[in-house]
Enzyme design. Structure first.
Site, PDB file in Angstrom:
ATOM      1  N   LYS A 138      36.627  52.576  59.519  1.00  0.00           N
ATOM      2  CA  LYS A 138      35.695  52.991  58.460  1.00  0.00           C
ATOM      3  C   LYS A 138      34.503  53.726  59.069  1.00  0.00           C
ATOM      4  O   LYS A 138      33.725  53.148  59.829  1.00  0.00           O
ATOM      5  CB  LYS A 138      35.214  51.753  57.678  1.00  0.00           C
ATOM      6  CG  LYS A 138      34.132  52.044  56.625  1.00  0.00           C
ATOM      7  CD  LYS A 138      33.761  50.783  55.829  1.00  0.00           C
ATOM      8  CE  LYS A 138      32.561  51.026  54.915  1.00  0.00           C
ATOM      9  NZ  LYS A 138      32.136  49.806  54.187  1.00  0.00           N
ATOM     10  N   LYS A 186      22.209  49.343  46.552  1.00  0.00           N
ATOM     11  CA  LYS A 186      21.870  48.102  47.248  1.00  0.00           C
ATOM     12  C   LYS A 186      20.372  47.819  47.129  1.00  0.00           C
ATOM     13  O   LYS A 186      19.589  48.747  46.959  1.00  0.00           O
ATOM     14  CB  LYS A 186      22.204  48.234  48.748  1.00  0.00           C
ATOM     15  CG  LYS A 186      23.673  48.218  49.081  1.00  0.00           C
ATOM     16  CD  LYS A 186      23.873  48.315  50.593  1.00  0.00           C
ATOM     17  CE  LYS A 186      25.347  48.347  50.957  1.00  0.00           C
ATOM     18  NZ  LYS A 186      26.085  47.121  50.603  1.00  0.00           N
ATOM     19  N   ASP A 205      29.615  50.488  45.327  1.00  0.00           N
ATOM     20  CA  ASP A 205      29.294  49.913  46.638  1.00  0.00           C
ATOM     21  C   ASP A 205      30.548  49.368  47.337  1.00  0.00           C
ATOM     22  O   ASP A 205      30.511  49.009  48.503  1.00  0.00           O
ATOM     23  CB  ASP A 205      28.237  48.803  46.479  1.00  0.00           C
ATOM     24  CG  ASP A 205      27.522  48.474  47.781  1.00  0.00           C
ATOM     25  OD1 ASP A 205      27.694  49.241  48.755  1.00  0.00           O
ATOM     26  OD2 ASP A 205      26.806  47.474  47.817  1.00  0.00           O
ATOM     27  N   GLU A 221      32.936  50.975  48.508  1.00  0.00           N
ATOM     28  CA  GLU A 221      33.404  52.319  48.864  1.00  0.00           C
ATOM     29  C   GLU A 221      34.282  52.340  50.110  1.00  0.00           C
ATOM     30  O   GLU A 221      35.094  53.236  50.294  1.00  0.00           O
ATOM     31  CB  GLU A 221      32.199  53.247  49.076  1.00  0.00           C
ATOM     32  CG  GLU A 221      31.552  53.196  50.471  1.00  0.00           C
ATOM     33  CD  GLU A 221      30.978  51.843  50.867  1.00  0.00           C
ATOM     34  OE1 GLU A 221      30.645  51.050  49.960  1.00  0.00           O
ATOM     35  OE2 GLU A 221      30.870  51.557  52.079  1.00  0.00           O
ATOM     36  N   ARG A 253      36.793  50.443  51.015  1.00  0.00           N
ATOM     37  CA  ARG A 253      38.225  50.335  50.711  1.00  0.00           C
ATOM     38  C   ARG A 253      38.755  51.641  50.133  1.00  0.00           C
ATOM     39  O   ARG A 253      39.938  51.946  50.261  1.00  0.00           O
ATOM     40  CB  ARG A 253      38.461  49.138  49.779  1.00  0.00           C
ATOM     41  CG  ARG A 253      37.830  49.264  48.430  1.00  0.00           C
ATOM     42  CD  ARG A 253      37.694  47.923  47.720  1.00  0.00           C
ATOM     43  NE  ARG A 253      36.575  47.131  48.240  1.00  0.00           N
ATOM     44  CZ  ARG A 253      36.289  45.890  47.866  1.00  0.00           C
ATOM     45  NH1 ARG A 253      37.054  45.272  46.976  1.00  0.00           N
ATOM     46  NH2 ARG A 253      35.264  45.253  48.379  1.00  0.00           N
TER      47      ARG A 253
HETATM   48  N1  BES Z   1      29.257  48.064  53.896  1.00  0.00           N
HETATM   49  C1  BES Z   1      29.296  47.045  52.934  1.00  0.00           C
HETATM   50  C2  BES Z   1      29.637  45.672  53.530  1.00  0.00           C
HETATM   51  C3  BES Z   1      28.599  45.051  54.402  1.00  0.00           C
HETATM   52  C4  BES Z   1      27.747  44.099  53.887  1.00  0.00           C
HETATM   53  C5  BES Z   1      28.525  45.342  55.748  1.00  0.00           C
HETATM   54  C6  BES Z   1      26.812  43.494  54.702  1.00  0.00           C
HETATM   55  C7  BES Z   1      27.590  44.742  56.540  1.00  0.00           C
HETATM   56  C8  BES Z   1      26.733  43.808  56.031  1.00  0.00           C
HETATM   57  C9  BES Z   1      30.343  47.359  51.866  1.00  0.00           C
HETATM   58  O1  BES Z   1      30.533  48.696  51.593  1.00  0.00           O
HETATM   59  C10 BES Z   1      29.881  46.719  50.616  1.00  0.00           C
HETATM   60  O2  BES Z   1      28.875  47.126  50.112  1.00  0.00           O
HETATM   61  N2  BES Z   1      30.631  45.745  50.103  1.00  0.00           N
HETATM   62  C11 BES Z   1      30.296  45.069  48.915  1.00  0.00           C
HETATM   63  C12 BES Z   1      31.548  44.954  48.098  1.00  0.00           C
HETATM   64  C13 BES Z   1      31.322  44.470  46.697  1.00  0.00           C
HETATM   65  C14 BES Z   1      30.538  45.481  45.910  1.00  0.00           C
HETATM   66  C15 BES Z   1      32.657  44.224  46.050  1.00  0.00           C
HETATM   67  C16 BES Z   1      29.742  43.701  49.287  1.00  0.00           C
HETATM   68  O3  BES Z   1      30.209  43.094  50.241  1.00  0.00           O
HETATM   69  O4  BES Z   1      28.810  43.264  48.628  1.00  0.00           O
HETATM   70 ZN    ZN Z   2      30.080  50.006  53.105  1.00  0.00          ZN
HETATM   71 MN    MN Z   3      29.180  49.420  50.169  1.00  0.00          MN
END
Ligand code: BES
Ligand code: ZN
Ligand code: MN
Length: 495
Positions: free
Chosen positions: A264, A276, A346, A348, A350
Site C-alpha cells: 500500500k 479523519k 477512509d 481507501e 483496500r
Molecule cells: N491508514 C488507515 C489505517 C491506519 C490507522 C493506519 C491507524 C495507521 C494507524 C486506513 O486507511 C483507515 O483509515 N482505516 C479505517 C478503516 C475504516 C474506515 C473501515 C480505520 O481503521 O479506521
Molecule cells: Zn489509509
Molecule cells: Mn484511511
C-alpha cells in the site's frame, strides 16, 4: 564497514573493544582472563562488586588508563550461556550499539568469540551482530537548522577464530537486512510533501538501477485503459498523479514461480470526505508503510541475490479532499470487474490494493503477499506488537509465519471464516461494501483484498500497528519501523 580479522585483538590500537560476558563465567576465561591479567585482577574485582554485570543487556565500560592498547573496553552482559538465543543476541548487540553511539565511537573492535555459545551457530551471531548494529545506528533525518550530522561506528573490526569467510558472509547478510529495514524507515519518516507517489516511484527506480532490476510504472492514462477504477477513484481527490509501480527481480532463468509483494503506497491519508480527526493526522504520512516495506525488502533482495523471482507491485496515491473527490455512497468498478459501494472514503487502502493485486495477477504473480497499514482495528486486536495476517492458503501462510520467526518479527494469524466474507456482501447496490463496520475490522479489510486475489495463494499483512512507533527502542528511534522487511526478504530467500 565490517572487517573480519583473526589476529590478537588486544594488540590493536583502537578507541574501543567490545567483549561479551556470561553469568556462568565465575572465573574469567579467554579474552576476559587476558584483560584481567593485564589489569592486575581488576575485572574479577569489578565483577564481584557488580560494577561490571553479566546480566543480559547490561553494558559496562572500563577505561584502560594506558595499560592496554585500547582506550576503553565495553563489557556486554549476555546472561546465562545456555539461554542466549538469536533474538537475545540481537538485543544485546543493539544495546551495545546504543552505548557506542552515545560515546560517538567511530571505530570498534569486537571480540566475537566471547559472544558465542553452543545453542546457536556462529553464523547466526554474525548475522545478528551486523543486523543489530545497522538497525540501532539508524538516525531519523530532520530539517532543522542545526541538523545532527554526527556519524558513529564507521568501522567495525570483528576478531574471531571461527571460519572467516562464513563470518564475513553472515555479517553481509545481517547488514543487508538492516539496510533494507532502514531504507523503509526513511521512506516512512519522510514528510508527505517530499514523498508523493512520484517521489515513491523515483525511489523504486533507484533500487532497480542499483541492482539491475526491471522497473516500470503505470500512469493515469494506462490505469484508465486497464480499468483500474478503484485506484483511480481514490486518486480523484488529489492533484498528485497516481502511480502503479512495478519492480521485477529475476533470480531464475525463467520468469516462473513468481513471488509478488503488493504494498500500500498511500503517501498521505486524510481520510478523504470521511475525514479523519485532526489529532495525530500528521502521522498519516506513514500510510505508505506497506510500499516502504516492499521496497526495503527489494533492497535487501537486490543485495543478497536469492535464486527466486520476486515482483514488487505498488499502487500509490494520496487520499485527499477536493471538488472531485470520491464520496460516501459512490459505486466504483475495480479492475477485476467487481463493483464496490464506498461507504467510507477512509477505507481507501483496500480499494487501491484491490487493483494492486489484480494487476500483480495480470503480470503473472504465482504467490501474493500484500502488506499495508490497513486498519486501526489491528492495533486494537494486537497492539503495536504483532503484525496481523489473513490468508486463503494454509501452506503459504505457514511459509510466511516461519520466515517471520526466522527474521525475529512477530506475526499472528486472524481467522478467515465464511461469515466474515459474508459481511463484505452487504451493499444493496454493489458486489462489495468497503466498510462493513467496526467489528472484526482487520479481518474484513484483509478479506476484502482477498476478493480480488482469487485462487492465487495469498497472505495479507496488516502493519498499521507495527509499521510505526511513538517510542524509541534499542533497535531504533520512534517513527517508521521497517516492519516485515526482514520477513519478506527471508521469505524470498527461503522460496
Ligand atoms: N491508514 C488507515 C489505517 C491506519 C490507522 C493506519 C491507524 C495507521 C494507524 C486506513 O486507511 C483507515 O483509515 N482505516 C479505517 C478503516 C475504516 C474506515 C473501515 C480505520 O481503521 O479506521
Ligand atoms: Zn489509509
Ligand atoms: Mn484511511
Amino acid at each position: 564497514m565490517y572487517k573480519v580479522k583473526s589476529g590478537e585483538i588486544l594488540s590493536k590500537k583502537i578507541g574501543a573493544i567490545v567483549v561479551g560476558i556470561f553469568e556462568d563465567d565465575k572465573k574469567p576465561e579467554g579474552i576476559i582472563k587476558e584483560i584481567d591479567q593485564k589489569l592486575d585482577g581488576a575485572i574479577v574485582e569489578l565483577l564481584a562488586e557488580k560494577q561490571i554485570s553479566a546480566s543480559l543487556k547490561k553494558v559496562g565500560k572500563l577505561h584502560t588508563l594506558g595499560k592496554l592498547e585500547t582506550k576503553a573496553i565495553y563489557f556486554v552482559g549476555l546472561g546465562k550461556k545456555c539461554d542466549l538465543t538469536f533474538e537475545k543476541a540481537r538485543e544485546a548487540f543493539a544495546v551495545m550499539t546504543k552505548e557506542l553511539k552515545k560515546d560517538l565511537c567511530s571505530e570498534v573492535a569486537i571480540a566475537f568469540d566471547s559472544f558465542l555459545n553452543v545453542s546457536e551457530s556462529s553464523n547466526k551471531f554474525a548475522k545478528a551482530l551486523a543486523e543489530s548494529i545497522g538497525l540501532a545506528s539508524y538516525r531519523t533525518e530532520n530539517y532543522k537548522e542545526t541538523a545532527d550530522t554526527k556519524t558513529s561506528l564507521e568501522k567495525v573490526f570483528v576478531y574471531t577464530s571461527e571460519n572467516e569467510e562464513a563470518v564475513e558472509e553472515n555479517l553481509a547478510i545481517g547488514y543487508a537486512y538492516s539496510t533494507g529495514t532502514n531504507l523503509a524507515r526513511t521512506l516512512v519518516n519522510t514528510p508527505a510533501n517530499f514523498m508523493t507517489p512520484t517521489d515513491l516511484a523515483a525511489k523504486a527506480k533507484e533500487i532497480a538501477d542499483r541492482y539491475g532490476m526491471e522497473y516500470s510504472v503505470l500512469e493515469r492514462e494506462d490505469m484508465e485503459k486497464l480499468g483500474m477504477g478503484a485506484l483511480l477513484a481514490v486518486a480523484k481527490g488529489s492533484d498528485q498523479p497516481p502511480k502503479m509501480i512495478v519492480l521485477k527481480y529475476r533470480g531464475k532463468e525463467k520468469w516462473e514461480n513468481v513471488l509478488s509483494f503488493v504494498g500500500k503506497g498511500l503517501t498521505f491519508d486524510s481520510g478523504g470526505i470521511s475525514i479523519k480527526p485532526a489529532l495525530n493526522m500528521h502521522e498519516m504520512k506513514m500510510d505508505m508503510g506497506g510500499a516502504a516495506s516492499v521496497l526495503g525488502a527489494m533492497e535487501t533482495i537486490g543485495a543478497l541475490k536469492p535464486d527466486a523471482n520476486v515482483m514488487a507491485v505498488i499502487p500509490s496515491t494520496e487520499n485527499l479532499v477536493n471538488g472531485s473527490a470520491l464520496k460516501p455512497g459512490d459505486v466504483i468498478k475495480a479492475m477485476s470487474g467487481k463493483t464496490i459501494e464506498v461507504r467510507n472514503t477512509d477505507a481507501e487502502g483496500r480499494l487501491i490494493l484491490a487493483d494492486g493485486v489484480a494487476y500483480a495477477k495480470q503480470l503473472g504473480a504465482d504467490y501474493i503477499v500484500d502488506i499495508a497499514t490497513l486498519t486501526g482495528a489491528v492495533i486494537v486486536a494486537l497492539a503495536g506488537v504483532s503484525t496481523g495476517a489473513v490468508t486463503n492458503d494454509e501452506d503459504f501462510v505457514e511459509d510466511v509465519l516461519v520466515s517471520a520467526g526466522e527474521a525475529g518479527e512477530y506475526l499472528w494469524r486472524l481467522p478467515n471464516f465464511e461469515p466474515y466474507k459474508e459481511m463484505l456482501r452487504t451493499s444493496d447496490v454493489a458486489d462489495l461494501n468497503n466498510s462493513p463496520g467496526r467489528e472484526g475490522g482487520s479481518i474484513t479489510a484483509g478479506l476484502f483484498i482477498g476478493e480480488f486475489v482469487g485462487d492465487t495463494p495469498w497472505v495479507h499483512l496488516d502493519i498499521a500497528g507495527t509499521g510505526w512507533t511513538r517510542k524509541d527502542s534499542v533497535f531504533g528511534p520512534k517513527g517508521g519501523t521497517g516492519a516485515m522487511v526482514r520477513t519478506l526478504a527471508t521469505l524470498a530467500r527461503n522460496f
